[in-house]
Design an enzyme around this catalytic site. Sequence first.
Site, short mmCIF file in Angstrom:
data_model
loop_
_atom_site.label_atom_id
_atom_site.label_comp_id
_atom_site.label_asym_id
_atom_site.label_seq_id
_atom_site.Cartn_x
_atom_site.Cartn_y
_atom_site.Cartn_z
N LEU A 151 2.18 -5.14 5.28
CA LEU A 151 3.40 -4.43 5.65
C LEU A 151 3.41 -3.03 5.06
CD1 LEU A 151 5.40 -4.44 2.94
CD2 LEU A 151 5.68 -6.83 3.60
N GLY A 255 0.88 8.01 -1.78
CA GLY A 255 1.42 7.47 -3.02
C GLY A 255 1.86 6.05 -2.78
N CYS A 258 0.80 0.60 -3.14
CA CYS A 258 -0.41 -0.07 -2.65
C CYS A 258 -1.67 0.79 -2.75
CB CYS A 258 -0.22 -0.53 -1.21
SG CYS A 258 0.99 -1.86 -1.03
N LYS A 261 -2.92 1.87 -6.33
CA LYS A 261 -3.30 0.70 -7.13
C LYS A 261 -4.53 0.00 -6.55
CE LYS A 261 -0.60 -2.92 -6.77
NZ LYS A 261 -1.45 -4.00 -6.21
N LYS A 318 7.33 8.32 0.60
CA LYS A 318 7.38 8.41 2.05
C LYS A 318 8.82 8.21 2.48
CE LYS A 318 6.20 4.89 4.61
NZ LYS A 318 5.47 3.78 5.27
#
Length: 443
Positions: A151, A255, A258, A261, A318
Amino acid sequence: MNIAVIGTGYVGLVSGVCFSELGNRVICVDNNQDKVEMLNAGEVPIYEPGLQELMVANKRAGKLSFTSDIAEAIRESDIIFIAVGTPSLPNGEANLGFVEQVAIEIGTHLESYKIVVTKSTVPVGTNDRVRELIQSISTQPFDVASVPEFLREGSAVKDTLNPDRIVIGTDSERAIQALKKLHRPLTENLIVTDIRSAEMIKYASNAFLATKISFINEISNICEKVGADVTRVAEGMGYDKRIGSSFLKAGIGYGGSCFPKDTQALIQIAGQVDYDFRLLKSVVQVNQDQRFNVIRKLEEIFGTLSGRTIAIWGLAFKPDTDDVRDAPAIDIIRYLTEAGAVVKAYDPIATTNFRREVDAASIVWEETPLHAAKGADALCVLTEWKEFSQMNLMELASMMNEAIMIDGRNVYNKEQIKASGFQYYSVGRPGLNHAEGKAAAII
């Protein structure tokens, strides 16, 4: 089906709500009692379009509940989803402490056959570790599976209910049939693999998308130098079915929770098997450097930033989310304040979260975009919220001390800029840059 979702972060909460929307009975578990009480009161701790409405409706229908009692949730469920956080350790590896603790809890309270599904993004081999931990405590039968999520924040509900595909990784035919039954209402694109391949698919997917973003940002920097327009370049590339148009929007980099990392974690996974993932390391470096093009442009224009007032539009990584994790705005604003600038910042949703990450006496937190821009020497657009694209740029320019805009997300088109009177700098669109004698260099 009876489902337990352990962890009510972004993935767990959205997944649990959407599973209940499909008609399942879902118990969501969190060890934070205050959070459980908030959810039971119909409030959501994250901003995600459509989530609260679905949550409240399914809770009222008796299909969705929230508890801190993990033992009860395990007893009442047929399928247990592990959806706890896997934050980065200082070296970039994923911290599996929460996943392992949940596995121990499952083993402790297991009384009959269950399917234990890891939905958290975890390194290859984690589900084997989950199996080992449960088996070390319980003699009850169970199967393990990996069903990674794909998602996107800001459209998480839509993505969950309308997925491109569902990946099911398991070595159990019984688990395959149950998980197919659960997910088939969402899509017929059910991809069954072994567990380790499913774990790897998640990391590989995110790494590839991050690579597309860094690639188009590198292309945008070249476009600045050769006089090409990166938006037209990306359009022409995107029509090629082998490439596709998604994730080819130039800007100041990715950024969120997800991509940063997961790219670092995959680099560490590769390193643990003695492989130097040079391509992905470059992707990460390009992304980190891209956000500082905003700073380089400001310093090129003003020389020193000390004493300057810089307006910032957009703090979330975002639009349509309040998530500020690894948002480019964090590095940019920290640099500005350390350089002696006054920052006037605005975001429609994410200000509260951002202030937990960055706060300083030289930052003024504004409640409207016009208030942020009033009296500023320059305006930097860092998040492409829809309201920014609808602003009257002539009115905006008249409110500023100097009508200088650095559009880090290419929000505005040629017609808007021509009529605005701004000194304007975009990303990879040198033909739109208006510098009034100053060099329209890369941003």
